[in-house]
Every structure is written in structure tokens, then in C-alpha cells.
Motif scaffolding. Structure first.
Motif, PDB file in Angstrom:
ATOM      1  N   MET A 178      -1.702  10.077   3.886  1.00  0.00           N
ATOM      2  CA  MET A 178      -0.390   9.111   3.789  1.00  0.00           C
ATOM      3  C   MET A 178       0.668   9.741   3.517  1.00  0.00           C
ATOM      4  O   MET A 178       1.151  10.602   2.017  1.00  0.00           O
ATOM      5  CB  MET A 178      -1.830   8.440   1.934  1.00  0.00           C
ATOM      6  N   ASN A 182      -6.992   9.988  -2.527  1.00  0.00           N
ATOM      7  CA  ASN A 182      -5.070  10.282  -2.359  1.00  0.00           C
ATOM      8  C   ASN A 182      -4.800  11.589  -1.168  1.00  0.00           C
ATOM      9  O   ASN A 182      -5.598  12.443  -1.513  1.00  0.00           O
ATOM     10  CB  ASN A 182      -4.764  10.022  -3.455  1.00  0.00           C
ATOM     11  N   GLU A 227       0.877   4.392  -0.723  1.00  0.00           N
ATOM     12  CA  GLU A 227       1.062   5.418   0.277  1.00  0.00           C
ATOM     13  C   GLU A 227       0.891   5.289   1.310  1.00  0.00           C
ATOM     14  O   GLU A 227       1.464   6.516   1.675  1.00  0.00           O
ATOM     15  CB  GLU A 227      -1.468   5.649  -0.062  1.00  0.00           C
ATOM     16  N   PRO A 263      -2.262  13.454   0.554  1.00  0.00           N
ATOM     17  CA  PRO A 263      -0.536  13.372   1.228  1.00  0.00           C
ATOM     18  C   PRO A 263      -0.336  14.052   2.339  1.00  0.00           C
ATOM     19  O   PRO A 263       0.265  13.793   3.408  1.00  0.00           O
ATOM     20  CB  PRO A 263       0.153  14.043   0.020  1.00  0.00           C
ATOM     21  N   TRP A 276       0.452   8.828  -8.663  1.00  0.00           N
ATOM     22  CA  TRP A 276      -0.878   8.840  -8.032  1.00  0.00           C
ATOM     23  C   TRP A 276      -1.781   9.929  -8.974  1.00  0.00           C
ATOM     24  O   TRP A 276      -1.638  11.108  -9.618  1.00  0.00           O
ATOM     25  CB  TRP A 276      -0.877   9.826  -6.589  1.00  0.00           C
ATOM     26  N   PRO A 277      -2.973   9.985  -8.099  1.00  0.00           N
ATOM     27  CA  PRO A 277      -3.593   8.535  -7.238  1.00  0.00           C
ATOM     28  C   PRO A 277      -3.665   7.217  -8.099  1.00  0.00           C
ATOM     29  O   PRO A 277      -3.179   7.013  -9.428  1.00  0.00           O
ATOM     30  CB  PRO A 277      -4.983   8.758  -7.089  1.00  0.00           C
ATOM     31  N   TYR A 278      -3.828   6.164  -7.389  1.00  0.00           N
ATOM     32  CA  TYR A 278      -3.618   5.078  -7.731  1.00  0.00           C
ATOM     33  C   TYR A 278      -4.801   4.513  -8.773  1.00  0.00           C
ATOM     34  O   TYR A 278      -5.939   4.706  -7.778  1.00  0.00           O
ATOM     35  CB  TYR A 278      -3.179   3.939  -6.275  1.00  0.00           C
ATOM     36  N   TYR A 315       0.814  -0.943  -0.186  1.00  0.00           N
ATOM     37  CA  TYR A 315       0.351  -0.013  -0.397  1.00  0.00           C
ATOM     38  C   TYR A 315       0.780   1.313   0.306  1.00  0.00           C
ATOM     39  O   TYR A 315       0.915   1.342   0.872  1.00  0.00           O
ATOM     40  CB  TYR A 315      -0.733   0.007   1.307  1.00  0.00           C
ATOM     41  N   ALA A 336       2.608   9.225  -0.170  1.00  0.00           N
ATOM     42  CA  ALA A 336       2.038   9.349  -1.140  1.00  0.00           C
ATOM     43  C   ALA A 336       2.477  10.669  -1.633  1.00  0.00           C
ATOM     44  O   ALA A 336       2.332  12.023  -2.497  1.00  0.00           O
ATOM     45  CB  ALA A 336       0.889   9.967  -1.065  1.00  0.00           C
TER      46      ALA A 336
END
Ligand code: MTE
Length: 315
Positions: free
Chosen positions: A176, A171, A80, A173, A186-188, A78, A179
């Protein structure tokens, strides 16, 4: 997940270089020998006290030996929340997955938003024990709680132009830490063809081991597609977009040679840098042998979705 050496950002240390699974297991053994309950270090009590959910049992995976709760929630991908396997459990503790709503947009009758509560009422929650195969060569067996993605698709009322679905992960940051680092674009983003998304095995998971989904596993809602490599399973989904063209997913952008759109588990199509013909079951112990990987991860019923397709080309 590993980026191609030629393309990787040299300032990023790959997870495989710092916490391979052997190191993770060895460290746990050491903690045990030192008399420290590994669970108390890796699994704060708040996790074990997560709310339980009501669900229906199903026959999926009844015969499988489950991977331990500790491994399922302590060995994660993961980005992020960091690129190390143990980062997500540690770094996601302050993440607040509630209240939550998912935006439904693109080729649908009308764009709308669905709250997590509404989503969970679309169909009864079911336990699905699935084998999960990571593209890195390891696997787990996880008792997910979720509902068929088809229930949401029916509710969304896609138009005839909806050929694919794009899943966008939340997302932020600020909350996270991973991120903040441009290790991925990003975003995933992940995607499925619409018929793959409608396949009854495809679920949106909101829990595991009878409880609300832990943050590190993608709370409050993530995709689970058991015949594909684990990276398809976008976590903390915030937008679901119905689209006409094949989405350009995060891992395709990171390394198109290594990670294709379909990402079907296929023992005869190796990753450019390692074999996919066998896998290591997490938690089986340091000396356990590797298991033979099965086509579509053993979920043969999905084969018809790919009839006539060259799965070496569409990997
Ligand atoms: N989703 C997001 N948003 N970010 C990620 O880094 N990693 C993927 C997938 N979903 C990832 C993600 C990868 S590489 C895998 S193998 C699975 O999540 C891991 O899920 P698990 O940690 O619950 O086993």
C-alpha cells in the motif's frame, strides 16, 4: 478528507489541491473529446470482469438515480493508496484481498477469527442502494452488496462490556504505497457505538453493482453506514474489536476540531471551514446545482439513536 491547515504536514499536497472533482470531470470530458474512451483509461478491463455475486434485491433506494460504476470506482478516498481521488484505482491493482480473515477480539465471549467465506454465510447477501455523503461536500448513490453488521455481532457474542466497536483496516506499507507516508496515523481506525452498529441500515459490504468489491472501494470487506459521513466506512477491515470506551479514530486524531466520533450527516453543523448544508452529486455534470443535504442523510429512522443528545456538541 482535508486536514486542518494549521496542523497539516507541509510536505503533503492535499487531494483538493491537485484533483478537485471539477478537474476530474473536466479531464474526463477532454478524454472524450480526444476520442479516448474514458472508461478504458480509468477502468481497466479486469475491473469490469470482476466476479458477480448472488444477492437478494431490497427496496432500499429503489427510487434513486445511481452514480455510474465509473465514478463509484474511479473517484475514491483511500489514503493507503494515495491521497488523490484517482490514486486508489491505479495504485491498488496489485493488492490481493484473498484469502482474507477478520480477527474478532476484545469484549467477546471468546476471541476468534472469521474467514470471508464464513462471514458471507452468516446472512443472505442483499443489495442496498444507499445515498453516500462525503464530509468534503459531495455525494454518490451506490448499489452496495452486503450483509447486516448485526449478523456478525450476533456471531461474535459480545459481553456486557462491549459499548463500542472499533474497526481496524488492513495496513501493509509493502503493498500500500500511501501507507508508507505518515499522512494519517496508521492503521486506519473507525468506530461505532454498539447500537449504531446493530442498526439494520449498517452493513458490511463485499460488493457493488452486482460484483465483488473493487480494491479501491475497500475489498474484500468494508463498513457502510449511510447516515454518517463516508469516512466512517473503514475499508479492508482486518480486525473488529469490541471495547468499553469510545475509540480514538484516525480522523479524530488527525483533526479533532473538524472530525468528530459521531460524524452524523447534519446540515446544521458546518465543518469549521465549509458549509455542510448542501452537497454536489458526483456525475451530475459541471453545471448541475447543489442538492440540499438532509439530516442523517435522509435516513430519519436513526434519529431515535440520538434522542436527547446535543448533536452540535457530539458532531
Ligand atoms: N478506509 C481506509 N482504510 N482508508 C481511507 O483512507 N477513506 C474514508 C473511507 N474509508 C478511507 C477509508 C473516506 S474519507 C471515505 S469518503 C470513504 O472511505 C470513501 O469510500 P469510497 O471510495 O468507496 O467512495
Amino acid at each position: 478528507m482535508l486536514l486542518d491547515n494549521n496542523r497539516r504536514n507541509p510536505s503533503v499536497i492535499l487531494p483538493s489541491e491537485i484533483t478537485p472533482q471539477e478537474m476530474f470531470e473536466q479531464r474526463r470530458q477532454l478524454l472524450k473529446v480526444a476520442g479516448v474512451a474514458a472508461t478504458s483509461v480509468l477502468f481497466p478491463t479486469h475491473l469490469q470482469a470482476a466476479p458477480t455475486l448472488d444477492f437478494q434485491k431490497t427496496n432500499y433506494g429503489k427510487e434513486e438515480k445511481l452514480t455510474s460504476f465509473e465514478d463509484v470506482t474511479g473517484y475514491n478516498n483511500y489514503y493507503e493508496f494515495g491521497t488523490g481521488k484517482e490514486d486508489p484505482a491505479r495504485e491498488s491493482t496489485l493488492f490481493k484481498p484473498s484469502p482474507w480473515a477478520i480477527k474478532i477480539e476484545g469484549a467477546v465471549k471468546q476471541a476468534k477469527t472469521i474467514s470471508l467465506e464464513q462471514l458471507m454465510k452468516l446472512a443472505p447477501l442483499e443489495e442496498r442502494i444507499y445515498r453516500m455523503r462525503c464530509v468534503e461536500g459531495w455525494s454518490m448513490v451506490i448499489p452496495w452488496l452486503g450483509l447486516p453488521l448485526k449478523a456478525l455481532i450476533d456471531w461474535a457474542q459480545p459481553t456486557g462490556n462491549a459499548k463500542y466497536i472499533e474497526f481496524v483496516s488492513y495496513n501493509d506499507p509493502r503493498h500500500m504505497p500511501g501507507a508508507r507516508i505518515p499522512v494519517l496515523d496508521w492503521p486506519y481506525i473507525e468506530g461505532l457505538r454498539i447500537d449504531e452498529a446493530m442498526q439494520p441500515l449498517t452493513i458490511l459490504a463485499v460488493g457493488l453493482y452486482g460484483k465483488v468489491l473493487p480494491n479501491q472501494n475497500g475489498a474484500p470487506v468494508r463498513l457502510v453506514v449511510p447516515w454518517k459521513y463516508g469516512f466512517k466506512g473503514a475499508k479492508a477491515i482486518s480486525t473488529i474489536r469490541f471495547v468499553e470506551h469510545m475509540p480514538n479514530t484516525t480522523w479524530m486524531k488527525a483533526s479533532p476540531r473538524e472530525y468528530g466520533f459521531y460524524a452524523n450527516v447534519n446540515p446544521s453543523v458546518d465543518h469549521p471551514r465549509w458549509t455542510q448544508s448542501s452537497e454536489k452529486r458526483i456525475g451530475a455534470g459541471l453545471f448541475a446545482g447543489r442538492i440540499k443535504t438532509r439530516m442523517f442523510n435522509g435516513y430519519d429512522e436513526v434519529g431515535q439513536l440520538y434522542a436527547g443528545m446535543d448533536l452540535k456538541k457530539y458532531f
